[in-house]
Design a protein around this motif. Structure first.
Motif, mmCIF file in Angstrom:
data_model
loop_
_atom_site.group_PDB
_atom_site.id
_atom_site.type_symbol
_atom_site.label_atom_id
_atom_site.label_comp_id
_atom_site.label_asym_id
_atom_site.label_seq_id
_atom_site.Cartn_x
_atom_site.Cartn_y
_atom_site.Cartn_z
ATOM 1 N N PHE A 80 0.872 -1.186 0.000
ATOM 2 C CA PHE A 80 0.000 0.000 0.000
ATOM 3 C C PHE A 80 0.903 1.228 0.000
ATOM 4 C CE2 PHE A 80 0.289 -1.991 4.224
ATOM 5 C CZ PHE A 80 1.133 -1.094 4.843
ATOM 6 N N THR A 81 0.327 2.389 -0.262
ATOM 7 C CA THR A 81 1.126 3.610 -0.122
ATOM 8 C C THR A 81 0.891 4.186 1.270
ATOM 9 O OG1 THR A 81 -0.686 4.689 -1.254
ATOM 10 C CG2 THR A 81 1.345 4.402 -2.512
ATOM 11 N N THR A 84 0.222 6.753 4.229
ATOM 12 C CA THR A 84 -0.577 7.980 4.320
ATOM 13 C C THR A 84 0.374 9.156 4.550
ATOM 14 O OG1 THR A 84 -0.827 7.801 6.720
ATOM 15 C CG2 THR A 84 -2.527 6.756 5.371
ATOM 16 N N GLN A 127 1.614 9.178 8.049
ATOM 17 C CA GLN A 127 2.700 8.218 8.315
ATOM 18 C C GLN A 127 4.036 8.780 7.825
ATOM 19 O OE1 GLN A 127 0.660 4.914 6.332
ATOM 20 N NE2 GLN A 127 0.944 3.631 8.153
ATOM 21 N N GLU A 133 -4.503 6.233 16.198
ATOM 22 C CA GLU A 133 -5.541 5.257 16.494
ATOM 23 C C GLU A 133 -5.137 3.862 16.074
ATOM 24 O OE1 GLU A 133 -9.482 5.980 15.496
ATOM 25 O OE2 GLU A 133 -9.301 8.136 15.726
ATOM 26 N N GLY A 148 -4.993 0.893 13.960
ATOM 27 C CA GLY A 148 -5.163 0.787 12.511
ATOM 28 C C GLY A 148 -4.629 1.972 11.734
ATOM 29 N N SER A 149 -4.056 2.960 12.438
ATOM 30 C CA SER A 149 -3.539 4.126 11.725
ATOM 31 C C SER A 149 -2.183 3.828 11.099
ATOM 32 C CB SER A 149 -3.444 5.330 12.665
ATOM 33 O OG SER A 149 -2.558 5.053 13.725
ATOM 34 N N GLY A 150 -1.619 2.683 11.442
ATOM 35 C CA GLY A 150 -0.375 2.273 10.804
ATOM 36 C C GLY A 150 0.879 2.563 11.609
ATOM 37 N N LYS A 151 0.767 2.485 12.932
ATOM 38 C CA LYS A 151 1.929 2.707 13.785
ATOM 39 C C LYS A 151 2.944 1.581 13.648
ATOM 40 C CE LYS A 151 -0.560 2.825 17.516
ATOM 41 N NZ LYS A 151 -1.891 2.689 16.894
ATOM 42 N N THR A 152 2.427 0.352 13.578
ATOM 43 C CA THR A 152 3.337 -0.791 13.555
ATOM 44 C C THR A 152 4.168 -0.783 12.274
ATOM 45 O OG1 THR A 152 1.641 -1.967 14.787
ATOM 46 C CG2 THR A 152 3.474 -3.263 13.972
ATOM 47 N N VAL A 153 3.531 -0.391 11.186
ATOM 48 C CA VAL A 153 4.267 -0.314 9.926
ATOM 49 C C VAL A 153 5.373 0.734 10.022
ATOM 50 C CG1 VAL A 153 4.066 0.273 7.488
ATOM 51 C CG2 VAL A 153 2.301 -1.106 8.581
ATOM 52 N N PRO A 195 -5.705 5.059 6.963
ATOM 53 C CA PRO A 195 -5.671 4.667 5.556
ATOM 54 C C PRO A 195 -7.077 4.734 4.958
ATOM 55 C CG PRO A 195 -4.386 3.134 6.862
ATOM 56 C CD PRO A 195 -5.059 4.058 7.826
ATOM 57 N N ARG A 244 -10.450 2.156 5.244
ATOM 58 C CA ARG A 244 -11.035 1.691 6.509
ATOM 59 C C ARG A 244 -12.562 1.728 6.503
ATOM 60 N NH1 ARG A 244 -6.280 1.075 9.148
ATOM 61 N NH2 ARG A 244 -5.738 -0.368 7.495
#
Ligand code: ADP
Ligand code: MG
Length: 696
Positions: free
Chosen positions: A265-266, A268, A271, A295, A297-302, A455, A458
């Motif tokens: 994915f690209t 955000t 991010q 939040e 699912g906002s992509g912190k882990t990525v 992203p 959602r």
């Protein structure tokens, strides 16, 4: 006796009282003195039974003419007394307090406070607060400062069965003079300025003459709450900025581009912005101490994985700490999926080999985990629980420590500050939305990055504040969905039914009730009194679909990822903050299926309902947190209470002026005396509050 004196050393406090006090988390004299009223009854209107208005709070002085217990048809006991204030006799009634006939005798002179009622032309007072007047043969002059429960602004305290406000008033009144005498105000004089002194403020919060005094006391005590945490965080930040970094890193932009390009994915814009902020830190020759909030699912882990990769390219290792084993395994699976294709070795370490083996078996991924026990060669990334720190894995080749969603931000950092000459970069992540003014104070030692965008793909979780009359329809809906293969959470505020909070649902009670409502479904029960292992077991069962409906308190982990769960029911939802409800709602909607959040009110008043309606419309955790701040104002905000750093009983973060004033004051003090040597009392107090974990 001082604030630290355990309550058990006081005369008149035995095991039974101690137990009750412990239920309110009161253990020391200080706890009791800092047990503040949550409201005041204004009984300052002293009047007569003839002049006083019906339904208004009033105080009367008079004599008991008769008193007796009456047993009603329903087995209740009424205590009834005739009370004459010289103007007109009235009836006093109390329920279920049969001992009153031993405490009050005919001829006693009392001062009583309450509301007058009129029934069939007779005037009465129900359940008045009372105390005996000193017998001064009919004189109306009373030493008002000797009276505690009537005739003035009377404090009302958080209570528990067997510990009434009356008890608190009397006990606190008994302790206050001694405490006031020996208590030194830790605030330097130039900061006290025009505020009340601490002993004065403590006396007046419990025994104000009027609301104005009470406000003054509250102001001083709120100032303290905000001031100490400002002091602590500024101090920690300073100490951190003087720390040496294990080793500076080189950033390789091409490798970074390539990695990002290969993601499915690209990123955000949010991010990307946060990655830039972190890279700026990493380039410095100084350890980073940054908090990413975003939040679920906002992509912190990525983002974290990308940073781990950058560290790896410099031949440094990363330690990644999760709050529980089950989350550690979840992160392990995400991070290894992202990084192992690049040849990065990811390992898991939980401290207990046994739980590792049992979980690996249950996930049928044994082959994958088998090489990753602790005795193995040290992988590039080790994911685990807090066991990671206790195992002294922090060696010179660790370049980054990631801490996911721990409630006690900064504690590990502080302990490291003491023990190590050189420290690695620190990255903390949280899904708890923290409004900026709050973050400034509470997490003032951390730099803050926010991923304020989700992203695009959602799904919206359909949210409904459900009226009580539709409960059965809701149950039918839940059953239907579960029979189609979905799973559901049902959250209650309490574990066990409370006597004083009859309308608030409790997990254990709901669990038994719902077993009857849904005889065909598999129910599970989860709450904070289970041991960590038992909790993990229940969660694992839910993940493995051995449980259809999980009845739980709000302990369900923020990061819990059960993609098959699509329904979140919250009982007595008015008891939670909006941001907290939003977080609970975030436990569903993880997969592709449409998800739902159903909110029930324990008490269906229009205020609660309107507040909850916000969740139907607003889907932004930060906006909801700010609303909480506006509506509830104080330390009620989710995450702050639990932060374990400091307790906020009075201070309100919506008082931005006070927030700024306290921060400035903390800076001024530290400028004059960086280690607080000039202010030993202040230093001592700060050490107490931080349990000695402050850097020097
Ligand atoms: P968080 O840790 O903040 O809860 P994650 O990093 O675990 O979020 O991401 C949640 C899910 O969204 C993962 O499946 C991840 O692959 C995916 N994801 C992350 N960033 C994006 C993005 N920019 N676009 C689409 N999906 C994304
Ligand atoms: Mg995550």
């Amino acid at each position: 006796m001082n604030l630290k004196t355990p309550l058990k050393f006081l005369t008149g406090i035995g095991p039974s009282l101690l137990y009750k006090l412990s239920r309110l988390e009161l253990f020391t004299v200080g706890d009791l003195i800092y047990h503040f009223p949550f409201r005041y009854d204004d009984f300052s209107q002293v009047s007569s039974a003839i002049e006083a208005k019906i339904d208004e709070k009033v105080t009367l002085q008079g004599e008991i003419w008769s008193i007796k217990n009456i047993y009603t048809r329903f087995g209740k006991i009424l205590t009834q007394a005739i009370f004459n204030d010289g103007a007109s006799p009235i009836t006093l009634t109390w329920f279920n307090q049969r001992w009153l006939t031993n405490q009050i005798q005919v001829g006693d002179r009392l001062q009583i406070s309450g509301k007058l009622k009129k029934y069939k032309n007779k005037i009465s007072m129900v359940a008045p607060v009372w105390e005996k007047l000193p017998t001064q043969s009919g004189q109306n002059v009373i030493p008002n400062d000797k009276l505690l429960h009537t005739g003035k602004l009377v404090p009302v305290y958080p209570e528990t069965a067997g510990l009434t406000s009356k008890w608190f008033r009397a006990k606190i009144a008994q302790l206050l003079p001694t405490i006031s005498n020996q208590l030194q105000d830790p605030l330097p004089e130039f900061i006290q300025d025009k505020m009340l002194s601490l002993p004065d403020a403590l006396q007046k919060i419990h025994q104000p003459q009027d609301y104005k005094e009470m406000e003054k006391a509250k102001k001083r005590l709120s100032f303290d709450e905000l001031f100490y945490i400002s002091l602590a965080t500024i101090k920690t930040r300073k100490a951190w900025s003087k720390k040496l970094l294990v080793a500076p890193l080189t950033i390789y932009p091409d490798a970074l581009e390539e990695f990002i390009g290969k993601l499915p994915f690209t990123l955000t814009a949010a991010q990307k912005k946060v990655i830039e902020e972190i890279i700026t830190d990493l380039k410095k020759n100084q350890p980073m101490n940054r908090l990413i909030q975003g939040e679920v699912g906002s992509g912190k882990t990525v983002v974290t994985a990308i940073i781990i990769y950058l560290v790896y390219l410099n031949h440094y290792k990363t330690l990644f700490m999760a709050p529980t084993e089950i989350l550690a395994f979840q992160h392990y699976s995400t991070i290894s999926n992202l990084l192992e294709p690049l040849g990065i070795k990811v390992g898991i370490y939980t401290g207990s080999k046994k739980s590792l083996e049992s979980r690996v078996k249950s996930q049928e991924k044994k082959s994958r985990f088998s090489t990753l026990t602790t005795s193995d060669s040290y992988p590039d990334v080790i994911i685990g629980t807090h066991a990671l720190l206790s195992e002294k894995l922090i060696t010179e080749d660790v370049g980054l420590i990631v801490i996911d969603e721990q409630q006690r931000f900064g504690v590990e950092q502080r302990s490291l500050l003491r023990s190590k000459a050189k420290v690695p970069h620190f990255l903390t992540t949280t899904a708890t939305p923290i409004p900026r003014t709050v973050a400034l104070v509470v997490y003032g030692d951390l730099d803050l990055s926010t991923i304020d965008e989700l992203p695009k793909n959602r799904q919206q979780i359909k949210t409904y504040a459900v009226p009580g009359r539709k409960r059965n329809d809701a149950y039918k809906f839940i059953e239907k969905k579960i029979k189609e293969g979905d799973q559901a959470y049902l959250i209650t505020p309490l574990i066990e039914q409370s006597e004083t909070l009859q309308s608030v649902k409790a997990a254990k009670v709901e669990f038994e009730k719902l077993k009857k409502v849904f005889p065909d479904l598999k129910l599970g029960l989860l709450h904070g009194r289970l041991k960590g292992k038992e909790k993990d077991e229940v969660m694992q069962k839910f993940k493995d679909r051995q449980i259809d409906l999980l009845v739980s308190t709000s302990v369900v982990e923020v990061g819990m990822d059960v993609t098959n769960a699509t329904i979140m029911v919250v009982e007595s939802a008015e008891r939670f903050g909006l941001a907290q409800l939003h977080q609970l709602r975030g436990r569903v909607g993880r997969g592709l299926k449409q998800s739902y959040c159903l909110l029930f009110c324990g008490i269906e008043d229009s205020n609660s309902k309107n507040r909850l309606k916000n969740l139907e419309k607003i889907n932004d955790g930060m906006k909801l947190a700010e609303l909480d701040l506006k509506i509830r104002g104080s330390g009620e905000i989710f995450g702050i209470r639990q932060s374990g750093r400091f307790e906020f009983k009075l201070a309100s973060f919506s008082d931005i002026h006070l927030v700024e004033k306290t921060r400035q004051a903390a800076q001024d003090v530290l400028k004059l005396s960086p280690a607080l040597d000039k202010y030993p009392t202040l230093r001592g107090k700060l050490d107490d509050l931080t349990k000695g974990a402050m850097p020097d």
